[in-house]
Design an enzyme around this catalytic site. Structure first.
Site: not given
Ligand code: FPP
Length: 245
Positions: A13, A26, A30, A61-62, A64, A181
């Site tokens: 996260d 963002r 990622h 997450n779908w 988003r 986490r």
């Molecule tokens: C949470 O951060 C992260 C995700 C929803 C996506 C996780 C994906 C990756 C780590 C990259 C690709 C993974 C692989 C396996 C290649 P957030 O976007 O919720 O962060 P925030 O809470 O700070 O907005």
């Protein structure tokens, strides 16, 4: 004696916050998160952790924005394309948990191909939770069990914990010992609800793209200092027998 960390689960996260703090999009967050995945997996292997489950995309997450979902799908696709050959070389078997029917046919094909290609690499296991949530997994498992009852394959009274676990996406995999986490949130957000019954939990304020080998070591250290008893006692007060977990 240190406790053995056999299965580590990670809720990755903080990609978004990491990017925002740097004035980046963002998407950049990622991408940086994907690099951390490769780095952390290498570090886990070096430390002899045989199973790693990564929460990469939840069923929630779908919801988003479509553009962000598309970026994540592209990252998964290129990860599955490129890094998997690397993983294979390192004797890592890939598993997917989650509702894969929601992915495009192309990604579903890729998943199947990779699972098949890495079957037989049994030393290390990478479990990618994609379109995953614990409740959704449980509902799908119940549905499958119900169908087996309906078709006469099963009797409801035969349902033990072991039989129930065999209907989950994680059938055959050990439960996680430690769940980490990142980013300071202290909740499980629907991750491995059934499997985490006895897992130790570790929360760190570090944002996922910044998560380093020394952060991993801090989590492992904390895990090893805890005593796990699985509801039993470490030593019987009556000195008849010792129950260790
Ligand atoms: C949470 O951060 C992260 C995700 C929803 C996506 C996780 C994906 C990756 C780590 C990259 C690709 C993974 C692989 C396996 C290649 P957030 O976007 O919720 O962060 P925030 O809470 O700070 O907005």
């Amino acid at each position: 004696m240190h406790k053995k960390l056999n299965h580590l689960g990670i809720i990755m996260d903080g990609n978004g916050r990491w990017a925002t703090a740097r004035g980046l999009s963002r998407t950049e967050g990622h991408k940086a998160g994907a690099k951390t995945v490769t780095r952390v997996l290498e570090a886990c292997q070096k430390r002899g952790i045989h199973y790693v489950t990564l929460y990469a995309f939840s069923t929630e997450n779908w919801k988003r924005p479509a553009a962000e979902v598309a970026v994540l799908m592209d990252l998964f696709k290129s990860y599955l394309d490129k890094d998997v050959a690397e993983l294979q070389k390192k004797d890592i078997r890939i598993h997917f948990i989650g509702d894969r029917t929601r992915f495009t046919a192309e990604i579903q094909r890729q998943m199947k191909r990779i699972e098949e290609a890495t079957r037989g690499d049994e030393t290390y296991h990478l479990i990618l939770a994609l379109s995953y949530s614990g409740r959704d997994e449980l509902v799908r498992a119940m549905r499958r069990f119900g169908k087996d009852v309906q078709s006469g394959l099963r009797n409801p009274d035969d349902l033990t914990e072991e039989a129930a676990a065999s209907y989950l996406d994680t059938a055959g995999l050990p439960d996680p010992d430690l769940i980490v986490r990142t980013s300071g949130e202290q909740r499980l957000s629907n991750f491995l609800l059934w499997q985490m019954a006895y897992a130790e939990l570790y929360f760190t304020p570090v944002l996922w793209p910044d998560f380093s080998e020394s952060d991993l070591d801090a989590a492992i250290d904390s895990f090893q200092k805890r005593e796990r008893r699985f509801g039993t006692v470490t030593e019987s007060p009556f000195k008849t027998e010792t129950t260790v977990s």
